[in-house]
Write an enzyme that holds these catalytic residues in place. Structure first.
Site, mmCIF file in Angstrom:
data_model
loop_
_atom_site.group_PDB
_atom_site.id
_atom_site.type_symbol
_atom_site.label_atom_id
_atom_site.label_comp_id
_atom_site.label_asym_id
_atom_site.label_seq_id
_atom_site.Cartn_x
_atom_site.Cartn_y
_atom_site.Cartn_z
ATOM 1 N N ARG A 185 -10.492 10.244 2.132
ATOM 2 C CA ARG A 185 -10.311 10.832 3.466
ATOM 3 C C ARG A 185 -11.466 11.772 3.798
ATOM 4 O O ARG A 185 -11.800 11.954 4.964
ATOM 5 C CB ARG A 185 -8.942 11.499 3.551
ATOM 6 C CG ARG A 185 -7.858 10.422 3.517
ATOM 7 C CD ARG A 185 -6.458 10.948 3.562
ATOM 8 N NE ARG A 185 -5.530 9.818 3.355
ATOM 9 C CZ ARG A 185 -4.240 9.937 3.159
ATOM 10 N NH1 ARG A 185 -3.688 11.139 3.137
ATOM 11 N NH2 ARG A 185 -3.482 8.879 2.981
ATOM 12 N N LYS A 215 -2.317 -1.501 -3.764
ATOM 13 C CA LYS A 215 -3.150 -0.304 -3.689
ATOM 14 C C LYS A 215 -2.288 0.932 -3.779
ATOM 15 O O LYS A 215 -1.284 0.996 -3.081
ATOM 16 C CB LYS A 215 -3.885 -0.332 -2.351
ATOM 17 C CG LYS A 215 -4.730 0.869 -2.081
ATOM 18 C CD LYS A 215 -5.276 0.803 -0.688
ATOM 19 C CE LYS A 215 -5.929 2.142 -0.422
ATOM 20 N NZ LYS A 215 -6.281 2.309 0.951
ATOM 21 N N LYS A 234 0.858 -1.185 0.000
ATOM 22 C CA LYS A 234 0.000 0.000 0.000
ATOM 23 C C LYS A 234 0.893 1.233 0.000
ATOM 24 O O LYS A 234 1.721 1.409 0.884
ATOM 25 C CB LYS A 234 -0.900 -0.011 1.230
ATOM 26 C CG LYS A 234 -1.737 1.250 1.362
ATOM 27 C CD LYS A 234 -2.742 1.139 2.485
ATOM 28 C CE LYS A 234 -3.444 2.477 2.711
ATOM 29 N NZ LYS A 234 -4.399 2.410 3.811
ATOM 30 N N ARG A 288 1.406 10.141 5.733
ATOM 31 C CA ARG A 288 1.562 8.728 6.085
ATOM 32 C C ARG A 288 2.840 8.116 5.490
ATOM 33 O O ARG A 288 2.974 6.901 5.411
ATOM 34 C CB ARG A 288 0.360 7.930 5.580
ATOM 35 C CG ARG A 288 -0.996 8.417 6.071
ATOM 36 C CD ARG A 288 -1.980 7.272 6.125
ATOM 37 N NE ARG A 288 -3.370 7.667 6.092
ATOM 38 C CZ ARG A 288 -4.027 8.265 7.077
ATOM 39 N NH1 ARG A 288 -3.375 8.621 8.177
ATOM 40 N NH2 ARG A 288 -5.318 8.553 6.943
HETATM 41 C C1 PBG Z 1 -7.249 3.433 5.802
HETATM 42 C C2 PBG Z 1 -7.529 3.389 4.345
HETATM 43 C C3 PBG Z 1 -7.336 4.372 3.367
HETATM 44 C C4 PBG Z 1 -7.873 3.855 2.194
HETATM 45 C C5 PBG Z 1 -8.327 2.565 2.463
HETATM 46 N N1 PBG Z 1 -8.092 2.290 3.801
HETATM 47 C C6 PBG Z 1 -6.818 5.745 3.485
HETATM 48 C C7 PBG Z 1 -5.411 5.992 3.755
HETATM 49 O O1 PBG Z 1 -4.578 5.097 3.869
HETATM 50 O O2 PBG Z 1 -5.099 7.172 3.903
HETATM 51 C C8 PBG Z 1 -7.944 4.563 0.866
HETATM 52 C C9 PBG Z 1 -9.005 4.065 -0.038
HETATM 53 C C10 PBG Z 1 -9.332 4.943 -1.183
HETATM 54 O O3 PBG Z 1 -8.710 5.993 -1.437
HETATM 55 O O4 PBG Z 1 -10.296 4.609 -1.885
HETATM 56 N N2 PBG Z 1 -5.961 3.258 6.204
#
Ligand code: PBG
Length: 325
Positions: free
Chosen positions: A207, A250, A197, A219
């Site tokens: 968000r 992702k 990720k 992050r």
């Molecule tokens: C939570 C999470 C996120 C997403 C999925 N789970 C946000 C992030 O990591 O900031 C993003 C999903 C999307 O943008 O569709 N950690």
């Protein structure tokens, strides 16, 4: 391979029947998973401005939406909960009566065992600072966060999730969750690991939807650098060693090479997350009449499948399923 003119690749492209019969990649509603948001206290769905067609749901409309989606043939839903109260430790994430646990139970009850209720497992929607773990000063403290993730996994398991999907990118998270689930009597509950990720700006609309933007910083100290693919292989390898049953890459579109590399290297069940910004971008261009939403969506989803995804998590699940029927 024969040379032209003995070989004419256009022969197999001549008719829709030929093209369909010889397509190397198929796309069907059962390849898709829909992310859904549920917010504590809502009685009516609230549209998400940066994601036209997506909503923050209350429990009632969430269950209805999930039912309609699986009737369209999609594989399942991925649930994100937004609690009314947030605190530094994100305690609502593992509260047995927390909104996520209520949502998992309600949707599972409605859908039965023929489709999936996947629980996103993270803290950013539940912490008042918006980071994905417990803070030590201004940085996320890895190992105490693992204990919290274990508690969340067990709460989600008790609520009836079919899979838990840890998305926080802490080191050791899959192993910690596996151990917590085993100890709590859930040795057969699978883990879908958000394994590779990336720290991506394409999570922006999410968000807003999940109300989980970090209050300070970003992050990048826990999510991956978009420059790296070898590191993704290490991330996925570690998650598999720790007991991941399926792995995720992702975002999807900028990372199709990563998806391909992961599928080739591990030959594991592989999921791609076609994220919020990718959805927003496409819908916005379509709203302006600059691209055709239907064609762009189906082409994009087919490409993600071609790159190596067994399943695609996408906000386009409903529309794509309708178009594919
Ligand atoms: C939570 C999470 C996120 C997403 C999925 N789970 C946000 C992030 O990591 O900031 C993003 C999903 C999307 O943008 O569709 N950690």
């Amino acid at each position: 391979m024969a040379a032209f003119p003995d070989s004419r690749l256009r022969r197999l492209r001549r008719t829709p029947g030929l093209r369909k019969a010889f397509a190397e990649t198929r796309l069907a509603p059962e390849d898709l998973i829909a992310p859904l948001f549920v917010k504590e206290g809502l009685t009516e769905p609230v549209p998400i401005a940066s994601m036209p067609g997506q909503y923050q749901h209350g429990l009632e409309s969430l269950v209805k939406e999930a039912r309609e989606l699986v009737e369209l043939g999609i594989a399942g839903v991925l649930l994100f909960g937004i609690p009314a109260e947030k605190d530094p430790a994100g305690t609502q994430a593992w509260s047995p009566s927390g909104i996520s646990q209520q949502a998992i139970a309600a949707v599972k009850d409605e859908l039965g065992d023929d489709s999936l209720v996947i629980a996103d497992l993270c803290l950013c929607e539940y912490t008042d600072h918006g980071h994905c773990g417990i803070l030590a000063g201004t940085s996320v403290d890895n190992d105490p966060t693992l204990e919290a993730y274990g508690r969340i996994a067990v709460a989600q398991a008790h609520a009836g999730a079919d899979l838990v999907a840890p998305s926080g990118m802490m080191d050791g998270q899959v192993g910690a969750i596996r151990e917590a689930l085993d100890d709590a009597g859930f040795p057969e509950l699978p883990i879908l690991a958000y394994a590779a990720k990336y720290a991506s700006c394409f999570y922006g609309p999410f968000r807003e939807a999940a109300e989980g933007a970090p209050r300070f910083g970003d992050r990048r100290a826990y999510q991956q650098d978009p420059a790296n693919v070898e590191e993704a292989i290490r991330e996925v390898g570690l998650d598999i060693d720790e007991g991941a049953d399926a792995v995720m890459v992702k975002p999807a579109l900028g990372y199709l090479d990563v998806l391909r590399a992961v599928k080739q290297e591990f030959a594991y069940p592989t999921v791609a997350y076609n994220v919020s910004g990718e959805y927003a971008m496409l819908v916005a261009a379509a709203e302006r009449g600059w691209i055709d939403e239907r064609q762009a969506t189906l082409e994009t989803l087919t490409s993600i499948r071609r790159a190596g995804a067994d399943l695609v998590i996408t906000y386009h699940a409903r529309k794509a399923a309708e178009w594919l029927r």
